[in-house]
Design a protein around this motif. Sequence first.
Motif, PDB file in Angstrom:
ATOM      1  N   THR A 278       0.829  -1.210   0.000  1.00 46.45           N
ATOM      2  CA  THR A 278       0.000   0.000   0.000  1.00 46.45           C
ATOM      3  C   THR A 278       0.861   1.256   0.000  1.00 46.45           C
ATOM      4  O   THR A 278       0.557   2.228  -0.711  1.00 46.45           O
ATOM      5  CB  THR A 278      -0.934   0.005   1.237  1.00 46.45           C
ATOM      6  N   ALA A 279       1.940   1.235   0.790  1.00 46.38           N
ATOM      7  CA  ALA A 279       2.822   2.402   0.861  1.00 46.38           C
ATOM      8  C   ALA A 279       3.470   2.691  -0.492  1.00 46.38           C
ATOM      9  O   ALA A 279       3.555   3.857  -0.917  1.00 46.38           O
ATOM     10  CB  ALA A 279       3.895   2.182   1.926  1.00 46.38           C
ATOM     11  N   MET A 280       3.917   1.648  -1.189  1.00 44.89           N
ATOM     12  CA  MET A 280       4.571   1.855  -2.480  1.00 44.89           C
ATOM     13  C   MET A 280       3.569   2.346  -3.526  1.00 44.89           C
ATOM     14  O   MET A 280       3.870   3.238  -4.329  1.00 44.89           O
ATOM     15  CB  MET A 280       5.228   0.541  -2.941  1.00 44.89           C
ATOM     16  N   ILE A 281       2.381   1.784  -3.520  1.00 45.61           N
ATOM     17  CA  ILE A 281       1.332   2.239  -4.438  1.00 45.61           C
ATOM     18  C   ILE A 281       1.028   3.708  -4.183  1.00 45.61           C
ATOM     19  O   ILE A 281       0.893   4.525  -5.109  1.00 45.61           O
ATOM     20  CB  ILE A 281       0.060   1.381  -4.272  1.00 45.61           C
ATOM     21  N   ASP A 282       0.942   4.058  -2.904  1.00 43.27           N
ATOM     22  CA  ASP A 282       0.635   5.431  -2.505  1.00 43.27           C
ATOM     23  C   ASP A 282       1.718   6.399  -2.973  1.00 43.27           C
ATOM     24  O   ASP A 282       1.424   7.538  -3.362  1.00 43.27           O
ATOM     25  CB  ASP A 282       0.482   5.496  -0.988  1.00 43.27           C
ATOM     26  N   LYS A 283       2.980   5.957  -2.938  1.00 42.32           N
ATOM     27  CA  LYS A 283       4.080   6.826  -3.380  1.00 42.32           C
ATOM     28  C   LYS A 283       3.910   7.214  -4.842  1.00 42.32           C
ATOM     29  O   LYS A 283       4.156   8.365  -5.229  1.00 42.32           O
ATOM     30  CB  LYS A 283       5.423   6.121  -3.177  1.00 42.32           C
ATOM     31  N   TYR A 284       3.517   6.262  -5.674  1.00 42.45           N
ATOM     32  CA  TYR A 284       3.294   6.583  -7.086  1.00 42.45           C
ATOM     33  C   TYR A 284       2.177   7.618  -7.254  1.00 42.45           C
ATOM     34  O   TYR A 284       2.292   8.555  -8.040  1.00 42.45           O
ATOM     35  CB  TYR A 284       2.949   5.312  -7.868  1.00 42.45           C
ATOM     36  N   PHE A 285       1.098   7.447  -6.514  1.00 39.17           N
ATOM     37  CA  PHE A 285      -0.001   8.399  -6.625  1.00 39.17           C
ATOM     38  C   PHE A 285       0.422   9.783  -6.152  1.00 39.17           C
ATOM     39  O   PHE A 285       0.077  10.791  -6.767  1.00 39.17           O
ATOM     40  CB  PHE A 285      -1.213   7.911  -5.827  1.00 39.17           C
ATOM     41  N   GLU A 286       1.166   9.841  -5.049  1.00 36.09           N
ATOM     42  CA  GLU A 286       1.628  11.128  -4.527  1.00 36.09           C
ATOM     43  C   GLU A 286       2.579  11.810  -5.497  1.00 36.09           C
ATOM     44  O   GLU A 286       2.633  13.040  -5.564  1.00 36.09           O
ATOM     45  CB  GLU A 286       2.331  10.931  -3.177  1.00 36.09           C
ATOM     46  N   ASP A 287       3.312  11.024  -6.267  1.00 31.71           N
ATOM     47  CA  ASP A 287       4.267  11.560  -7.237  1.00 31.71           C
ATOM     48  C   ASP A 287       3.597  11.892  -8.572  1.00 31.71           C
ATOM     49  O   ASP A 287       4.261  12.304  -9.518  1.00 31.71           O
ATOM     50  CB  ASP A 287       5.399  10.542  -7.453  1.00 31.71           C
ATOM     51  N   GLY A 288       2.285  11.685  -8.647  1.00 35.80           N
ATOM     52  CA  GLY A 288       1.561  11.997  -9.883  1.00 35.80           C
ATOM     53  C   GLY A 288       1.689  10.941 -10.964  1.00 35.80           C
ATOM     54  O   GLY A 288       1.299  11.169 -12.110  1.00 35.80           O
ATOM     55  N   ARG A 289       2.205   9.762 -10.610  1.00 34.50           N
ATOM     56  CA  ARG A 289       2.401   8.708 -11.614  1.00 34.50           C
ATOM     57  C   ARG A 289       1.303   7.663 -11.445  1.00 34.50           C
ATOM     58  O   ARG A 289       1.511   6.566 -10.946  1.00 34.50           O
ATOM     59  CB  ARG A 289       3.798   8.105 -11.450  1.00 34.50           C
ATOM     60  N   ARG A 290       0.117   8.067 -11.857  1.00 36.74           N
ATOM     61  CA  ARG A 290      -1.063   7.242 -11.588  1.00 36.74           C
ATOM     62  C   ARG A 290      -1.007   5.900 -12.304  1.00 36.74           C
ATOM     63  O   ARG A 290      -1.426   4.882 -11.754  1.00 36.74           O
ATOM     64  CB  ARG A 290      -2.339   7.997 -11.972  1.00 36.74           C
ATOM     65  N   GLU A 291      -0.484   5.874 -13.544  1.00 34.65           N
ATOM     66  CA  GLU A 291      -0.442   4.613 -14.288  1.00 34.65           C
ATOM     67  C   GLU A 291       0.446   3.590 -13.578  1.00 34.65           C
ATOM     68  O   GLU A 291       0.097   2.414 -13.474  1.00 34.65           O
ATOM     69  CB  GLU A 291       0.065   4.846 -15.721  1.00 34.65           C
ATOM     70  N   LYS A 292       1.585   4.066 -13.075  1.00 31.69           N
ATOM     71  CA  LYS A 292       2.483   3.180 -12.327  1.00 31.69           C
ATOM     72  C   LYS A 292       1.799   2.678 -11.063  1.00 31.69           C
ATOM     73  O   LYS A 292       1.931   1.513 -10.677  1.00 31.69           O
ATOM     74  CB  LYS A 292       3.769   3.923 -11.966  1.00 31.69           C
ATOM     75  N   GLY A 293       1.070   3.590 -10.415  1.00 35.44           N
ATOM     76  CA  GLY A 293       0.357   3.202  -9.199  1.00 35.44           C
ATOM     77  C   GLY A 293      -0.699   2.155  -9.470  1.00 35.44           C
ATOM     78  O   GLY A 293      -0.822   1.161  -8.738  1.00 35.44           O
ATOM     79  N   PHE A 294      -1.456   2.355 -10.546  1.00 41.63           N
ATOM     80  CA  PHE A 294      -2.502   1.396 -10.894  1.00 41.63           C
ATOM     81  C   PHE A 294      -1.899   0.063 -11.344  1.00 41.63           C
ATOM     82  O   PHE A 294      -2.429  -1.006 -11.028  1.00 41.63           O
ATOM     83  CB  PHE A 294      -3.394   1.966 -12.003  1.00 41.63           C
ATOM     84  N   ASP A 295      -0.775   0.140 -12.070  1.00 43.36           N
ATOM     85  CA  ASP A 295      -0.108  -1.095 -12.506  1.00 43.36           C
ATOM     86  C   ASP A 295       0.383  -1.903 -11.301  1.00 43.36           C
ATOM     87  O   ASP A 295       0.246  -3.133 -11.264  1.00 43.36           O
ATOM     88  CB  ASP A 295       1.085  -0.771 -13.419  1.00 43.36           C
ATOM     89  N   LEU A 296       0.962  -1.195 -10.324  1.00 41.45           N
ATOM     90  CA  LEU A 296       1.456  -1.889  -9.134  1.00 41.45           C
ATOM     91  C   LEU A 296       0.297  -2.470  -8.333  1.00 41.45           C
ATOM     92  O   LEU A 296       0.415  -3.553  -7.755  1.00 41.45           O
ATOM     93  CB  LEU A 296       2.284  -0.940  -8.263  1.00 41.45           C
ATOM     94  N   PHE A 297      -0.822  -1.766  -8.310  1.00 42.82           N
ATOM     95  CA  PHE A 297      -1.991  -2.301  -7.615  1.00 42.82           C
ATOM     96  C   PHE A 297      -2.465  -3.593  -8.286  1.00 42.82           C
ATOM     97  O   PHE A 297      -2.819  -4.565  -7.605  1.00 42.82           O
ATOM     98  CB  PHE A 297      -3.119  -1.274  -7.607  1.00 42.82           C
ATOM     99  N   SER A 298      -2.440  -3.619  -9.612  1.00 42.87           N
ATOM    100  CA  SER A 298      -2.819  -4.844 -10.336  1.00 42.87           C
ATOM    101  C   SER A 298      -1.868  -5.984  -9.992  1.00 42.87           C
ATOM    102  O   SER A 298      -2.292  -7.131  -9.809  1.00 42.87           O
ATOM    103  CB  SER A 298      -2.801  -4.582 -11.852  1.00 42.87           C
ATOM    104  N   GLU A 299      -0.571  -5.651  -9.888  1.00 42.70           N
ATOM    105  CA  GLU A 299       0.423  -6.660  -9.506  1.00 42.70           C
ATOM    106  C   GLU A 299       0.159  -7.155  -8.084  1.00 42.70           C
ATOM    107  O   GLU A 299       0.300  -8.343  -7.781  1.00 42.70           O
ATOM    108  CB  GLU A 299       1.823  -6.039  -9.604  1.00 42.70           C
ATOM    109  N   PHE A 300      -0.214  -6.233  -7.220  1.00 41.87           N
ATOM    110  CA  PHE A 300      -0.538  -6.575  -5.834  1.00 41.87           C
ATOM    111  C   PHE A 300      -1.715  -7.547  -5.783  1.00 41.87           C
ATOM    112  O   PHE A 300      -1.713  -8.518  -5.023  1.00 41.87           O
ATOM    113  CB  PHE A 300      -0.855  -5.282  -5.073  1.00 41.87           C
ATOM    114  N   MET A 301      -2.713  -7.311  -6.627  1.00 42.83           N
ATOM    115  CA  MET A 301      -3.892  -8.177  -6.654  1.00 42.83           C
ATOM    116  C   MET A 301      -3.512  -9.607  -7.044  1.00 42.83           C
ATOM    117  O   MET A 301      -4.161 -10.568  -6.636  1.00 42.83           O
ATOM    118  CB  MET A 301      -4.927  -7.634  -7.646  1.00 42.83           C
TER     119      MET A 301
END
Length: 681
Positions: A278-301
């Motif tokens: 969750t922390a790593m996904i959140d870092k991408y969102f905070e950095d404005g890199r939403r696609e990376k955040g969503f991709d990592l969330f998919s990997e997490f799933m």
Amino acid sequence: MKFLNFKIPHSLSLLSPRRTYSFSSQKTQLNKHPLPHKTFFQSNTKDSLISHLCDQKRLREAVQLLSQIDQPPSASIYSNLIQLCVQHRALEEGKKVHAHTKASGFVPGVFICNRFLDMYVKCGSLRDAQKVFDEMRERDLCSWNTMISGYAKVGKFNEARNLFDEMPERDNFSWTAMISGYVHHARPKEALELYRMMLRHENSKSNKFTVTSALAASAAILNLRMGKEIHGNIVRIGLDSDEVVWSALSDMYGKCGSIEEARHIFDKMVDKDVVSWTAMIDKYFEDGRREKGFDLFSEFMRSGIRPNDFTFARVLNACADHAAEDLGKQVHGYMTRIGFDPFSFAASALVHMYSKCGNIEDAKRVFKGMPQPDLVSWTSLIAGYAQNGQPNEALKLFELLLKSGTQPDHITFVGVLSACTHAGLVDKGLEYFHSIKEKHGLKHTADHYACIIDLLARAGRFGEAENIIDKMPMKPDKFLWASLLGGCRIHRNLELAKRAAEALFEIEPENPATYVTLANIYATAGMWGEVAKVRKAMDDKGVVKKPGLSWIEIKREKHEFLVGDKSHPKSHDIHNFLGELSKQMKEKGYVPDTNFVLHDVEEEQKEQNLSYHSEKLAVAFGIISTPPGTTIRVFKNLRTCVDCHTAIKFISKIVQRKIIVRDSNRFHYFEDGSCSCGDYW
């Protein structure tokens, strides 16, 4: 000796059942068992009974029994009593035990004194702890550490640091207590100074608690260089296999803007848990890199680890911020399959996501499925109604909130006042504004003032707006002045616009929106010399106008457009289609609004400049790329201009499409030649 009625525990029962004996005239029932013979009783019973009561967590009765005994019990009995006082945070009982040691003549050693120190510190009585510390004939490292930790935890750093500097020796706990105390109380620079001092100390060696606190301090002040130094020290002392340390390292790199380093650390972690993901996904969102955040969330799933409410809430909030409703729906589906808690804040995040994405029906459906909606859910739906062109529904929902017994907070009232602003309900808005303090006992915030000034300025009631500004208990912020400036643009109030602009130039001289809005007001008044001055001021200060950007998703692919954009593969088709639309629109009465075109050029050129605004390009692309009757959804980073708003109303009627545009302020639902905002935005 006076006697107290009691019953003996089963473990001490030697005589016939149900016989009772006494220690004093006060009656206290202890257990339903008889007493052993007199000799056994005199030598062992008092300690055993108190110990038995401690085992049963019956603190008050144990202390009560202690007060009836003149001779001191064993040190272990005092120790057990003190420990039970700590567990119950029972300061008064602890003081009674302490008083008994003095009255009975018991001389506590270092161990018992340390127990008293610990009790007083944990019960919040540092004054009593300091008194014990001062009276101690002998102190060990634990004594010093307990006092230092106690002072540091409550932010009394003068006292903590004095003790720290005086102590004859220090261990890891001593350093960590001070460093973590500084971090916890938002004093990261002092934490890092002490950490550097610790590294210079020959006998000191960092542990995982010390380095994680130091990393948190580096993250707090965005000191990447120091963070890297700590990372090097972690490797040297062999802490680089600890998952807690890895997590703190990743967090530090992410907060210091080194997102790739954070990901590198994250990928090296062996036992990633839900917090790490969750922390790593959140870092991408905070950095404005939403696609990376969503991709990592998919990997997490796919990892097999189950997300928690924090994960869902963070991803759903990111979906809301980026209008990614399709992904939000997928997350909602997953939550439904695994059976999420309808009482959780993840359910509230769903309401927020659907509201922000313009799907008010699904937001309402989730809200109604919640057994007991929390304030966040109420507020999200109220704001959703307001932003989606249903201000009356927002106000009805607010009245239901009040009837439900839920107390609104200042954020709720921001949504309510916004609903009044979108609907132009000035008097109703003023009524709600005054009720915040008079009826609900809350304080007006800067956001409330910005909302009410926005409401009054849009209605052209500038005298009332200025009166409120002059009487504000706090200094007006940039949002208030921007709201006033926006109202001046609508009603062409040049003098007040200058006041608002000057205030904004002082607060945030680098914001291009102020320059552009002021230039628009001058342009409308035909004051081209003033427009030139504003543009020159922008050039001199290096202020660049934020370009209008619109985007649309077709078959899950995002298409972005800037004004006059010709970079899209279908640019030729888009421009041709807009040309045909323009002819049909003019035949039906459309007249381009060139009032806010900044350049002093011929009218025909102004119309040409308007024809290819980013939202028009996105709408046109959506129409030619989808079957007839498909709803078009366009998103824009700025507020839509007056001409585009008028044009899209005509387009919706001509092509018989429902067109939804979410700009920086609200949703506009265009259908059959009209807009849900009632031309009031």
